[in-house]
Design a protein around this motif. Structure first.
Motif, PDB file in Angstrom:
ATOM      1  N   TRP A   1       0.607 -11.189 -15.934  1.00 19.61           N
ATOM      2  CA  TRP A   1       0.245 -12.600 -15.741  1.00 19.61           C
ATOM      3  C   TRP A   1       0.501 -13.426 -16.990  1.00 19.61           C
ATOM      4  O   TRP A   1       0.935 -14.569 -16.919  1.00 19.61           O
TER       5      TRP A   1
ATOM      6  N   MET B   1       4.250 -14.004 -17.185  1.00 19.11           N
ATOM      7  CA  MET B   1       4.668 -14.963 -16.164  1.00 19.11           C
ATOM      8  C   MET B   1       4.320 -16.397 -16.592  1.00 19.11           C
ATOM      9  O   MET B   1       5.153 -17.296 -16.511  1.00 19.11           O
ATOM     10  N   ILE B   2       3.108 -16.591 -17.076  1.00 28.64           N
ATOM     11  CA  ILE B   2       2.680 -17.932 -17.504  1.00 28.64           C
ATOM     12  C   ILE B   2       3.505 -18.398 -18.696  1.00 28.64           C
ATOM     13  O   ILE B   2       3.905 -19.563 -18.768  1.00 28.64           O
TER      14      ILE B   2
ATOM     15  N   GLN C   1       7.894  -4.689 -13.628  1.00 31.77           N
ATOM     16  CA  GLN C   1       6.857  -5.699 -13.834  1.00 31.77           C
ATOM     17  C   GLN C   1       7.385  -6.869 -14.654  1.00 31.77           C
ATOM     18  O   GLN C   1       7.137  -8.028 -14.334  1.00 31.77           O
TER      19      GLN C   1
ATOM     20  N   TYR D   1      -3.063 -10.221 -21.142  1.00 31.83           N
ATOM     21  CA  TYR D   1      -2.998 -10.347 -19.684  1.00 31.83           C
ATOM     22  C   TYR D   1      -1.816  -9.630 -19.045  1.00 31.83           C
ATOM     23  O   TYR D   1      -1.675  -9.644 -17.829  1.00 31.83           O
TER      24      TYR D   1
ATOM     25  N   ALA E   1       7.684 -10.689 -13.350  1.00 31.02           N
ATOM     26  CA  ALA E   1       7.000 -11.752 -14.093  1.00 31.02           C
ATOM     27  C   ALA E   1       7.991 -12.813 -14.546  1.00 31.02           C
ATOM     28  O   ALA E   1       7.723 -14.019 -14.429  1.00 31.02           O
TER      29      ALA E   1
ATOM     30  N   ASN F   1      -0.895 -13.682 -25.110  1.00 31.70           N
ATOM     31  CA  ASN F   1      -0.954 -13.704 -23.646  1.00 31.70           C
ATOM     32  C   ASN F   1      -0.461 -12.410 -23.035  1.00 31.70           C
ATOM     33  O   ASN F   1      -1.074 -11.878 -22.116  1.00 31.70           O
TER      34      ASN F   1
END
Length: 153
Positions: free
Chosen positions: A93, A96-97, A124, A90, A128, A86
């Motif tokens: 993102w 963060m997820i 960043q 990404y 996140a 991930n």
């Protein structure tokens, strides 16, 4: 109530529970629902700068010792396996997820390590992690309140 709030904050800083356990502990012990959320979230947010300092300064010194190096490699591999695809695919993102999923091993500790290993810019990675922690805290907070309401009905 203050001692329960402090214990909840300690749980929120702990790698064993993070805010997932801290919020639940606070709510089950009668701490005000808003104070529980706010203080546990803030305590869990403090992990990022602490871990970043550790990774930048202390880790480079301790990595010379065999047993520490062995443990550090184990933790790094777990963070890479959990968040690797991930974060690599990404970036912001994906991190963060990964952090927002309220499961063991997906919190800010693993998120900070993953961001560090994959070379995400510090601002960043912090953002996140913070957004992920916030959403995770909301999910746990709502689920705990719902369960408590269900038990009281």
């Amino acid at each position: 109530m203050i001692s329960d709030l402090l214990i909840a904050m300690l749980w929120s800083i702990s790698p064993l529970g993070e805010a997932k356990v801290g919020i639940t502990y606070a709510l089950l012990n009668g701490v005000n629902i808003y104070l529980a959320f706010l203080f546990c979230f803030m305590a869990n947010m403090m992990v990022f700068p602490i871990m970043t300092f550790f990774l930048d300064v202390i880790n480079s010194y301790l990595i010379r010792w065999y047993y520490y190096k062995k443990a550090a490699i184990f933790v790094a591999r777990r963070a890479k396996v959990g968040a690797g695809d991930n974060v690599r695919k990404y970036g912001f993102w994906g991190l963060m997820i990964f952090v927002l999923i309220p499961l063991p091993g997906t919190g800010v500790y693993a998120g900070t390590i993953a961001g560090y290993l994959f070379g995400l810019e510090r601002k960043q990675a912090f953002l996140a992690n913070t957004i992920g922690i916030f959403i995770s805290c909301v999910l746990v907070w709502v689920a705990t309140l719902g369960a408590m309401k269900g038990f009281n009905s």
